[in-house]
Design a protein around this motif. Structure first.
Motif, PDB file in Angstrom:
ATOM      1  N   SER A   7       0.847  -1.182   0.000  1.00 22.60           N
ATOM      2  CA  SER A   7       0.000   0.000   0.000  1.00 22.60           C
ATOM      3  C   SER A   7       0.885   1.235   0.000  1.00 22.60           C
ATOM      4  O   SER A   7       2.120   1.138  -0.040  1.00 22.60           O
ATOM      5  N   LEU A   8       0.240   2.378   0.059  1.00 25.63           N
ATOM      6  CA  LEU A   8       0.988   3.635   0.035  1.00 25.63           C
ATOM      7  C   LEU A   8       1.955   3.715   1.210  1.00 25.63           C
ATOM      8  O   LEU A   8       3.104   4.159   1.064  1.00 25.63           O
ATOM      9  N   LEU A   9       1.508   3.303   2.367  1.00 26.69           N
ATOM     10  CA  LEU A   9       2.336   3.289   3.567  1.00 26.69           C
ATOM     11  C   LEU A   9       2.541   1.861   4.050  1.00 26.69           C
ATOM     12  O   LEU A   9       1.681   0.990   3.832  1.00 26.69           O
ATOM     13  N   THR A  10       3.657   1.618   4.709  1.00 27.67           N
ATOM     14  CA  THR A  10       3.870   0.306   5.293  1.00 27.67           C
ATOM     15  C   THR A  10       3.057   0.176   6.579  1.00 27.67           C
ATOM     16  O   THR A  10       2.569   1.160   7.136  1.00 27.67           O
ATOM     17  N   LYS A  11       2.925  -1.051   7.040  1.00 18.77           N
ATOM     18  CA  LYS A  11       2.182  -1.298   8.283  1.00 18.77           C
ATOM     19  C   LYS A  11       2.825  -0.546   9.445  1.00 18.77           C
ATOM     20  O   LYS A  11       2.131   0.049  10.282  1.00 18.77           O
ATOM     21  N   THR A  12       4.154  -0.545   9.469  1.00 13.07           N
ATOM     22  CA  THR A  12       4.869   0.153  10.548  1.00 13.07           C
ATOM     23  C   THR A  12       4.657   1.654  10.472  1.00 13.07           C
ATOM     24  O   THR A  12       4.454   2.325  11.491  1.00 13.07           O
ATOM     25  N   GLN A  13       4.693   2.193   9.260  1.00  7.19           N
ATOM     26  CA  GLN A  13       4.482   3.634   9.096  1.00  7.19           C
ATOM     27  C   GLN A  13       3.078   4.041   9.506  1.00  7.19           C
ATOM     28  O   GLN A  13       2.894   5.098  10.124  1.00  7.19           O
ATOM     29  N   ARG A  14       2.089   3.235   9.196  1.00  5.56           N
ATOM     30  CA  ARG A  14       0.725   3.548   9.609  1.00  5.56           C
ATOM     31  C   ARG A  14       0.616   3.552  11.136  1.00  5.56           C
ATOM     32  O   ARG A  14      -0.014   4.434  11.728  1.00  5.56           O
ATOM     33  N   ARG A  15       1.254   2.561  11.767  1.00  2.49           N
ATOM     34  CA  ARG A  15       1.211   2.495  13.235  1.00  2.49           C
ATOM     35  C   ARG A  15       1.892   3.712  13.845  1.00  2.49           C
ATOM     36  O   ARG A  15       1.378   4.299  14.812  1.00  2.49           O
ATOM     37  N   ARG A  16       3.019   4.112  13.290  1.00  2.00           N
ATOM     38  CA  ARG A  16       3.748   5.247  13.854  1.00  2.00           C
ATOM     39  C   ARG A  16       3.035   6.572  13.597  1.00  2.00           C
ATOM     40  O   ARG A  16       3.123   7.494  14.415  1.00  2.00           O
ATOM     41  N   LEU A  17       2.311   6.675  12.506  1.00  2.00           N
ATOM     42  CA  LEU A  17       1.515   7.881  12.270  1.00  2.00           C
ATOM     43  C   LEU A  17       0.373   7.973  13.272  1.00  2.00           C
ATOM     44  O   LEU A  17       0.020   9.062  13.731  1.00  2.00           O
ATOM     45  N   ARG A  18      -0.216   6.820  13.580  1.00  2.00           N
ATOM     46  CA  ARG A  18      -1.336   6.822  14.523  1.00  2.00           C
ATOM     47  C   ARG A  18      -0.875   7.230  15.928  1.00  2.00           C
ATOM     48  O   ARG A  18      -1.607   7.932  16.638  1.00  2.00           O
ATOM     49  N   ASN A  19       0.296   6.794  16.337  1.00  2.00           N
ATOM     50  CA  ASN A  19       0.757   7.165  17.679  1.00  2.00           C
ATOM     51  C   ASN A  19       1.720   8.347  17.663  1.00  2.00           C
ATOM     52  O   ASN A  19       2.395   8.622  18.667  1.00  2.00           O
ATOM     53  N   GLU A  20       1.796   9.023  16.502  1.00  2.00           N
ATOM     54  CA  GLU A  20       2.583  10.241  16.340  1.00  2.00           C
ATOM     55  C   GLU A  20       4.055  10.038  16.706  1.00  2.00           C
ATOM     56  O   GLU A  20       4.682  10.877  17.350  1.00  2.00           O
TER      57      GLU A  20
END
Length: 229
Positions: A7-20
């Motif tokens: 996807s556009l973002l990796t799973k790790t990147q999505r998690r880190r965006l959610r927890n800032e």
């Protein structure tokens, strides 16, 4: 909705965006932010390849997603696109106009297949929408003008018919001979007004339908036929 494919973002990147990026130090945070920026930029430019992607493939891509999920995702996508446009100082009118030009080029390309959705798009700028609204308002105003003229003619005929009815009632109830006295100039004038009212209403409405509805519709159909040819 679980996403296992690329996807556009990796799973790790999505998690880190959610927890800032709460679990990262400043150096790792800047590193991840840079990688996310690169993915955003690359993902945006990928849409050039997807503009003429077949409708069937788009449909199949979202077969397992609900309408609500797709609608929410599209709203978020639209919001993101508008933010990028605003930050880059790109005029919305020019963007819509360029998108329409691109759409017209794709729909006219014989190598583009299964892109019926492109034909159904209405890409109009704000100024074009306003002009269309002004035209429709003008047409309604023009219709009201013609209706008023026709109604005025009908009022004339109806008034004459009412006068003749009053004369007839006077003859029947009061014994006068206004209406039963034979053909007079008054009767002829009343009949003429009634005829003028009915004929006037008919002619005015017929002319309006012919000039403002039938002829423009015929011209548009001929224009569309020529364009498709």
């Amino acid at each position: 909705m679980t996403r296992k494919s690329a996807s556009l973002l990796t799973k790790t990147q999505r998690r880190r965006l959610r927890n800032e990026f709460a679990d990262l130090d400043e150096q790792k945070k800047r590193r991840d932010q840079q990688r996310i920026r690169e993915r955003i930029r690359s993902g945006l430019f990928d849409f050039e390849l997807l503009a003429d992607y077949p409708d069937e493939q788009f449909t199949m891509a979202f077969d397992s997603a609900s309408d609500e999920d797709v609608r929410t995702a599209l709203a978020e996508t639209y919001l993101t696109v508008e933010r990028i446009r605003e930050l880059r100082g790109i005029d919305r009118e020019e963007l819509v106009s360029e998108a329409r030009t691109r759409s017209e080029g794709l729909t006219g390309d014989e190598t583009c297949v299964d892109v019926e959705s492109l034909h159904r798009l209405e890409l109009r700028t704000k100024s074009e929408t306003q002009r269309q609204a002004e035209v429709e308002t003008s047409e309604r105003f023009e219709l009201n003008r013609w209706v008023k003229r026709a109604n005025a003619a009908m009022v004339l005929g109806g008034g004459a018919a009412a006068v003749s009815s009053l004369f007839w009632l006077s003859d029947m109830l009061l014994g006068t001979s206004i209406w039963r006295g034979g053909t007079t100039v008054l009767q002829q004038a009343i009949f003429l007004l009634i005829f003028a009212g009915v004929a006037g209403w008919t002619l005015i409405m017929a002319y309006h339908v012919l000039a403002n509805v039938a002829v423009p519709s015929f011209k548009n159909s001929m224009w569309n036929s020529n364009e498709s040819a």
